[in-house]
Design a protein around this motif. Structure first.
Motif, PDB file in Angstrom:
ATOM      1  N   GLY A 450       1.121  -1.432   0.198  1.00  0.00           N
ATOM      2  CA  GLY A 450      -0.216  -0.142   0.229  1.00  0.00           C
ATOM      3  C   GLY A 450       1.143   0.990   0.051  1.00  0.00           C
ATOM      4  O   GLY A 450       0.278   1.920  -0.297  1.00  0.00           O
ATOM      5  N   GLY A 451       2.261   0.683   0.139  1.00  0.00           N
ATOM      6  CA  GLY A 451       2.721   2.585   0.347  1.00  0.00           C
ATOM      7  C   GLY A 451       2.691   3.275   1.292  1.00  0.00           C
ATOM      8  O   GLY A 451       1.786   3.414   1.850  1.00  0.00           O
ATOM      9  N   LEU A 452       2.955   4.892   1.198  1.00  0.00           N
ATOM     10  CA  LEU A 452       2.458   6.360   1.278  1.00  0.00           C
ATOM     11  C   LEU A 452       0.637   6.263   1.666  1.00  0.00           C
ATOM     12  O   LEU A 452       0.664   6.318   2.707  1.00  0.00           O
ATOM     13  CB  LEU A 452       3.223   7.166   0.929  1.00  0.00           C
ATOM     14  CG  LEU A 452       4.815   7.074   0.636  1.00  0.00           C
ATOM     15  CD1 LEU A 452       4.355   8.825   0.196  1.00  0.00           C
ATOM     16  CD2 LEU A 452       4.839   7.100   2.411  1.00  0.00           C
ATOM     17  N   ALA A 453      -0.196   5.271   0.776  1.00  0.00           N
ATOM     18  CA  ALA A 453      -1.591   5.672   1.136  1.00  0.00           C
ATOM     19  C   ALA A 453      -1.641   4.231   2.875  1.00  0.00           C
ATOM     20  O   ALA A 453      -3.268   4.578   3.198  1.00  0.00           O
ATOM     21  CB  ALA A 453      -2.194   5.390   0.045  1.00  0.00           C
ATOM     22  N   CYS A 454      -0.901   3.348   2.745  1.00  0.00           N
ATOM     23  CA  CYS A 454      -1.973   2.787   3.823  1.00  0.00           C
ATOM     24  C   CYS A 454      -1.794   3.336   4.998  1.00  0.00           C
ATOM     25  O   CYS A 454      -0.683   3.761   5.632  1.00  0.00           O
ATOM     26  CB  CYS A 454      -0.482   1.568   4.461  1.00  0.00           C
ATOM     27  SG  CYS A 454      -0.715   0.191   5.226  1.00  0.00           S
ATOM     28  N   PRO A 455      -3.113   3.369   6.185  1.00  0.00           N
ATOM     29  CA  PRO A 455      -3.121   4.376   7.220  1.00  0.00           C
ATOM     30  C   PRO A 455      -2.723   3.915   8.483  1.00  0.00           C
ATOM     31  O   PRO A 455      -1.754   4.977   9.277  1.00  0.00           O
ATOM     32  CB  PRO A 455      -5.504   3.508   7.745  1.00  0.00           C
ATOM     33  CG  PRO A 455      -5.534   2.680   6.584  1.00  0.00           C
ATOM     34  CD  PRO A 455      -3.913   2.457   5.406  1.00  0.00           C
ATOM     35  N   THR A 456      -2.445   3.152   8.011  1.00  0.00           N
ATOM     36  CA  THR A 456      -1.245   2.068  10.166  1.00  0.00           C
ATOM     37  C   THR A 456      -0.087   2.725   9.310  1.00  0.00           C
ATOM     38  O   THR A 456       0.665   3.130  10.711  1.00  0.00           O
ATOM     39  CB  THR A 456      -1.952   0.866   9.629  1.00  0.00           C
ATOM     40  OG1 THR A 456      -3.146   0.186   9.656  1.00  0.00           O
ATOM     41  CG2 THR A 456      -0.355   0.246  11.166  1.00  0.00           C
ATOM     42  N   GLY A 538      10.603   8.212   3.115  1.00  0.00           N
ATOM     43  CA  GLY A 538      10.350   6.758   3.266  1.00  0.00           C
ATOM     44  C   GLY A 538      10.184   5.867   2.611  1.00  0.00           C
ATOM     45  O   GLY A 538      10.399   5.181   2.774  1.00  0.00           O
ATOM     46  N   VAL A 539      11.943   6.359   1.400  1.00  0.00           N
ATOM     47  CA  VAL A 539      12.100   5.677   0.196  1.00  0.00           C
ATOM     48  C   VAL A 539      12.587   3.896   0.925  1.00  0.00           C
ATOM     49  O   VAL A 539      13.225   5.213   1.868  1.00  0.00           O
ATOM     50  CB  VAL A 539      13.261   5.953  -0.857  1.00  0.00           C
ATOM     51  CG1 VAL A 539      13.442   4.959  -1.414  1.00  0.00           C
ATOM     52  CG2 VAL A 539      12.381   7.086  -1.406  1.00  0.00           C
ATOM     53  N   PRO A 540      12.313   2.941   0.964  1.00  0.00           N
ATOM     54  CA  PRO A 540      13.475   2.177   1.863  1.00  0.00           C
ATOM     55  C   PRO A 540      14.989   2.237   2.030  1.00  0.00           C
ATOM     56  O   PRO A 540      15.464   1.974   0.819  1.00  0.00           O
ATOM     57  CB  PRO A 540      12.198   0.933   1.250  1.00  0.00           C
ATOM     58  CG  PRO A 540      11.349   0.962   0.633  1.00  0.00           C
ATOM     59  CD  PRO A 540      11.248   2.709   0.706  1.00  0.00           C
ATOM     60  N   GLU A 541      15.102   1.735   2.820  1.00  0.00           N
ATOM     61  CA  GLU A 541      17.022   1.849   2.567  1.00  0.00           C
ATOM     62  C   GLU A 541      17.346   3.201   2.111  1.00  0.00           C
ATOM     63  O   GLU A 541      18.337   3.253   2.224  1.00  0.00           O
ATOM     64  CB  GLU A 541      17.234   1.216   0.922  1.00  0.00           C
ATOM     65  CG  GLU A 541      16.911  -0.600   1.848  1.00  0.00           C
ATOM     66  CD  GLU A 541      16.695  -1.251   3.269  1.00  0.00           C
ATOM     67  OE1 GLU A 541      18.103  -0.839   3.373  1.00  0.00           O
ATOM     68  OE2 GLU A 541      16.555  -1.968   3.752  1.00  0.00           O
ATOM     69  N   VAL A 542      16.830   4.537   2.512  1.00  0.00           N
ATOM     70  CA  VAL A 542      17.357   5.540   1.971  1.00  0.00           C
ATOM     71  C   VAL A 542      17.454   6.225   3.018  1.00  0.00           C
ATOM     72  O   VAL A 542      16.289   6.623   3.555  1.00  0.00           O
ATOM     73  CB  VAL A 542      16.815   6.298   0.604  1.00  0.00           C
ATOM     74  CG1 VAL A 542      17.463   8.025   0.079  1.00  0.00           C
ATOM     75  CG2 VAL A 542      16.697   5.605  -0.836  1.00  0.00           C
ATOM     76  N   GLY A 543      18.685   7.038   3.566  1.00  0.00           N
ATOM     77  CA  GLY A 543      18.287   7.309   4.812  1.00  0.00           C
ATOM     78  C   GLY A 543      19.646   8.610   4.434  1.00  0.00           C
ATOM     79  O   GLY A 543      19.449   8.771   2.935  1.00  0.00           O
ATOM     80  N   ALA A 579      18.606   0.051  -5.211  1.00  0.00           N
ATOM     81  CA  ALA A 579      19.015   0.124  -5.866  1.00  0.00           C
ATOM     82  C   ALA A 579      16.623  -0.171  -6.626  1.00  0.00           C
ATOM     83  O   ALA A 579      16.511   0.253  -7.062  1.00  0.00           O
ATOM     84  CB  ALA A 579      19.502   0.243  -7.697  1.00  0.00           C
ATOM     85  N   GLU A 580      17.187  -1.446  -6.162  1.00  0.00           N
ATOM     86  CA  GLU A 580      16.016  -1.939  -7.393  1.00  0.00           C
ATOM     87  C   GLU A 580      14.743  -1.031  -5.568  1.00  0.00           C
ATOM     88  O   GLU A 580      13.319  -1.186  -6.404  1.00  0.00           O
ATOM     89  CB  GLU A 580      15.881  -3.840  -6.566  1.00  0.00           C
ATOM     90  CG  GLU A 580      14.830  -4.493  -6.954  1.00  0.00           C
ATOM     91  CD  GLU A 580      14.076  -4.313  -8.098  1.00  0.00           C
ATOM     92  OE1 GLU A 580      13.076  -4.369  -9.074  1.00  0.00           O
ATOM     93  OE2 GLU A 580      15.334  -4.239  -9.443  1.00  0.00           O
ATOM     94  N   GLU A 581      15.339  -1.554  -4.696  1.00  0.00           N
ATOM     95  CA  GLU A 581      14.195  -0.282  -3.470  1.00  0.00           C
ATOM     96  C   GLU A 581      13.493   0.298  -4.388  1.00  0.00           C
ATOM     97  O   GLU A 581      12.458   0.451  -4.177  1.00  0.00           O
ATOM     98  CB  GLU A 581      14.934  -0.697  -1.991  1.00  0.00           C
ATOM     99  CG  GLU A 581      14.623  -1.968  -1.987  1.00  0.00           C
ATOM    100  CD  GLU A 581      13.418  -2.379  -1.301  1.00  0.00           C
ATOM    101  OE1 GLU A 581      12.185  -1.794  -1.005  1.00  0.00           O
ATOM    102  OE2 GLU A 581      13.657  -3.668  -0.420  1.00  0.00           O
ATOM    103  N   ILE A 582      14.691   1.502  -4.278  1.00  0.00           N
ATOM    104  CA  ILE A 582      14.237   2.446  -4.524  1.00  0.00           C
ATOM    105  C   ILE A 582      13.460   2.840  -6.279  1.00  0.00           C
ATOM    106  O   ILE A 582      12.401   3.324  -6.366  1.00  0.00           O
ATOM    107  CB  ILE A 582      15.627   3.250  -5.074  1.00  0.00           C
ATOM    108  CG1 ILE A 582      16.138   3.644  -3.895  1.00  0.00           C
ATOM    109  CG2 ILE A 582      15.408   5.174  -5.536  1.00  0.00           C
ATOM    110  CD1 ILE A 582      17.281   4.284  -4.012  1.00  0.00           C
ATOM    111  N   HIS A 583      13.861   1.984  -6.994  1.00  0.00           N
ATOM    112  CA  HIS A 583      13.237   2.226  -8.256  1.00  0.00           C
ATOM    113  C   HIS A 583      11.546   1.420  -7.656  1.00  0.00           C
ATOM    114  O   HIS A 583      10.408   2.453  -8.897  1.00  0.00           O
ATOM    115  CB  HIS A 583      14.093   1.094  -8.951  1.00  0.00           C
ATOM    116  CG  HIS A 583      12.989   0.716 -10.853  1.00  0.00           C
ATOM    117  ND1 HIS A 583      12.701  -0.344 -11.526  1.00  0.00           N
ATOM    118  CD2 HIS A 583      13.161   1.704 -11.251  1.00  0.00           C
ATOM    119  CE1 HIS A 583      12.304   0.128 -12.399  1.00  0.00           C
ATOM    120  NE2 HIS A 583      12.508   1.171 -12.828  1.00  0.00           N
ATOM    121  N   GLU A 584      11.653   0.774  -7.800  1.00  0.00           N
ATOM    122  CA  GLU A 584      10.351  -0.064  -6.933  1.00  0.00           C
ATOM    123  C   GLU A 584       9.021   0.986  -6.474  1.00  0.00           C
ATOM    124  O   GLU A 584       8.382   1.141  -6.269  1.00  0.00           O
ATOM    125  CB  GLU A 584      10.737  -1.140  -6.004  1.00  0.00           C
ATOM    126  CG  GLU A 584      10.810  -2.944  -7.097  1.00  0.00           C
ATOM    127  CD  GLU A 584       9.703  -2.538  -7.961  1.00  0.00           C
ATOM    128  OE1 GLU A 584       8.225  -3.416  -8.052  1.00  0.00           O
ATOM    129  OE2 GLU A 584      10.534  -3.516  -9.274  1.00  0.00           O
TER     130      GLU A 584
END
Length: 697
Positions: A450-456, A538-543, A579-584
């Motif tokens: 759901g990404g950023l649209a997931c309410p929880t 909140g991109v996964p693995e991107v600090g 790279a795959e996380e960012i792309h997805e």
């Protein structure tokens, strides 16, 4: 003794003190100052007897009367003193906790629960000393490994100047105002301390007071803390010192980080600290060899449940400090110390329910809801099951009897099923329990799509977006974010920019000023640096570090969003998985919709400079202290943008150490040892100007 006799002879408030006082308004200013000075000295004395020596000489009622008299005099005659014991009742609430640099690195300690690993540590110590041509007939200092929060305290001329959390070991949060409220921490040292002294301590909450405090929270309808360490962590970063003053914190000191005095051994440090009023553990022991160190840990384990504070092992330190300096440290831990951990605590209980929680990045974590069971003095009612594969491997289901462990005395988890309650295991959902989006597997882990649209995920996402590592938006802490969500004002991140002063001011606990401040903060975040924006959404693995690399490589948000996996892999710090996380992430229609909605509201990340100049090519800089006009990270980016290198530690390859205000001592010492020039800010900017680099500082 009458008030008028103050200022002559011995302090009357140390032994059998009088508690009947003349009305404060009848005193003249000189008498009031003299009495207040004597009371401060007396209260410090009684604090030491109570907190450090555990041997009070007056009862609590008498102490309270002395303390209240001191506070009354300070108020009536405006006798405020920064190191007065009355500061323990708190102070003005803070707007934020600024970040400060430690005077010396606060490193971690390598650890293991295997005695052979401890013996291997001993062999490494002896081999290292032999290579350095030093005596290998070593002795060790052993001390409890406290389960609390490490803090740095800096004293100058015997007065507390600053206190900070450990943070990343190089920088931490400034918690001076909060530390002043802790009774066992002196604001003024006793005896003849070094002119400059930085010490490391462990802030903790004793078991008995922790249980009482948790009971009070439950009675007030508040969520209890899971364990003493969490209670301390949740307390020390409070912005209101008066809140901290109400909580039963204590502190042990165990290391000198920097000092104008010399110490030959760690044992000498431990002996001297109490002389200055700094509390140390009575369980410290000097031993002749590693075998005795192993025995020390086993004795401590036997006595663990009788201690008034939590420990999770024993720390073994090479005692001779000259030998320690010869061995040095890795980037994260000293080579001369090792922690011999306790085995996890275990108990059995029954699984009553298995809930699936949704994290900020969409990761689904199964949690076993348990019949409450006491594990090592802490009541455990839930335990992690890690991931779907762990559930299958354990074969765990609702109704099973299970063994619970506490890893490191903090995180309870299910270790094994001891008595099955069914013939199957819990079936992990294939749709998110919060938004019904499909669940995808990534190795052993499961994620909501759901990404950023997931309410929880919303609350965690908003908090992350506004955090210091994101867009640094003041006023969007956990409590406020939850309220905005509960009121229906924020259903996704872009809704933040629809908030109005009028709508916020009507909320409980808000006023027009706080509403205006938040709206102003949001307006100021409309054009954030691209790196900050990438870290915030909140991109996964991107600090922050990876976000900075992406910004420098691609320059614009559109370029990052359009990048292929192969193009992303060409960025420093980005490997195939990241790279795959960012792309997805950016390929997700839901995530793109959120980014589009932010842009529709006027949020447009500033493009980053992608071209690198050559003006500083071949030069390596290290920064310490704070610079006027720009942050240290901005100075590092400036150097790198013009072809230079910016590193975190001084070595023989460093060309310049740039020292701003309140610099760290260790980096300056390293610079002097390596003949590295030290520049103040003016000299640094002159060097940049000479090489054609413009600054806005």
């Amino acid at each position: 003794m009458s008030d008028a006799a103050m200022g002559t002879g011995d302090n009357p408030y140390l032994r059998d003190p009088p508690t009947e006082f003349d009305p404060a308004e009848e005193l003249d200013a000189a008498t009031a100052r003299a009495q207040a000075a004597a009371l401060r000295e007396a209260v410090r004395f009684h604090d030491r007897r109570y907190y450090v020596d555990a041997d009070p000489v007056i009862d609590d009622r008498t102490y309270d009367r002395l303390f209240e008299r001191l506070r009354r005099l300070e108020e009536a005659f405006d006798l405020d003193a920064a190191d007065s014991p009355t500061r323990r009742v708190g102070g003005e609430p803070l707007d934020e906790l600024p970040t400060v640099e430690h005077v010396a690195p606060m490193l971690s300690i390598d650890s293991s629960g295997d005695p052979e690993e401890v013996r291997a540590f001993d062999r490494r110590v002896r081999d290292g000393l032999d290579d350095a041509g030093l005596d290998t007939d070593v002795t060790y200092l052993c001390e409890p490994k406290f389960d609390g929060i490490s803090v740095e305290l800096v004293y100058e001329d015997g007065r507390l100047k600053r206190a900070a959390t450990r943070g990343d070991g190089v920088e931490g949060d400034d918690i001076t105002a909060n530390i002043r409220t802790v009774g066992s921490i002196p604001q003024r040292l006793r005896g003849e301390p070094p002119e400059r002294l930085a010490v490391r301590g462990e802030l903790f909450m004793p078991r008995g007071p922790f249980s009482e405090y948790n009971s009070e929270r439950v009675a007030e309808g508040k969520e209890p803390f899971a364990n003493p360490r969490n209670a301390v962590a949740g307390t020390v970063r409070q912005l209101d010192p008066s809140t901290v003053a109400e909580r039963p914190l204590d502190c042990f000191f165990f290391d000198v980080l920097a000092s104008s005095a010399e110490f030959e051994t760690h044992s000498e440090q431990v002996r001297r600290l109490p002389e200055w009023g700094l509390k140390t553990s009575l369980r410290v022991a000097h031993v002749d060899d590693i075998g005795a160190a192993l025995d020390y840990r086993d004795r401590l384990l036997d006595d663990r449940d009788d201690l008034s504070y939590e420990v999770d092992g024993a720390v073994v330190k090479l005692d001779d400090r000259r030998s320690c300096e010869a061995l040095g440290a890795t980037s994260r831990a000293p080579r001369w110390a090792f922690a011999y951990k306790f085995p996890p605590r275990t108990e059995e209980t029954t699984v009553r329910q298995i809930a699936v929680q949704v994290g900020r990045t969409g990761r689904l974590t199964p949690v076993a809801m348990l019949d409450p069971v006491e594990v090592g003095g802490v009541t455990v009612s839930r335990a992690t099951l890690h991931n779907p594969d762990q559930i299958a491997d354990l074969g765990v289901d609702v109704g099973d009897r299970v063994e619970i462990q506490r890893a490191g005395d903090v995180i309870p988890y299910v270790e094994a099923v001891t008595e099955p309650g069914s013939d199957d295991h819990f079936q992990f959902p294939d749709h998110c329990p919060a938004c019904d989006s499909a669940v995808e597997r990534d190795g052993p882990n499961a994620f909501c799509t759901g990404g950023l649209a997931c309410p929880t995920q919303l609350q965690r996402a908003v908090e992350h977006y506004a955090a210091r590592s994101g867009l640094d938006i003041e006023g969007l802490g956990e409590k406020n974010v939850q309220q905005l969500i509960d009121e229906g004002l924020v259903e996704r991140i872009p809704d933040l920019y629809d908030l109005t002063v009028e709508g916020l001011a009507d909320l409980e606990g808000w006023g027009e000023t706080s509403a205006e401040n938040l709206v102003r903060e949001l307006e100021a975040a409309m054009e954030p640096p691209l790196a900050d924006f990438l870290a915030a959404i909140g991109v996964p693995e991107v600090g922050p570090t990876t976000a900075t690399s992406l910004a420098r490589h691609f320059g614009t948000l559109d370029a990052v969003m359009a990048a292929s996996t192969a193009e992303l892999e060409g960025v420093d710090d980005v490997g195939p998985i990241v790279a795959e996380e960012i792309h997805e992430f950016f390929r997700s229609e839901r995530n793109r919709a959120v980014v589009d909605a932010l842009r529709e509201r006027g949020v447009e990340p500033r493009a980053a400079e992608t071209e690198t100049g050559t003006e500083l090519e071949g030069l390596t800089f290290v920064f310490t202290g704070s610079l006027d006009g720009y942050t240290r990270s901005e100075a590092q980016e400036l150097v790198e943008r013009h072809g230079g290198n910016a590193t975190s530690s001084v070595s023989g390859n460093t060309d310049y150490l740039v020292a701003g205000a309140n610099p760290g001592v260790s980096k300056q010492d390293d610079a002097e040892a390596n003949d590295v020039p030290i520049l103040d800010q003016a000299a640094f900017e002159t060097l940049l100007a000479d090489r054609g680099v413009e600054t806005e500082g």
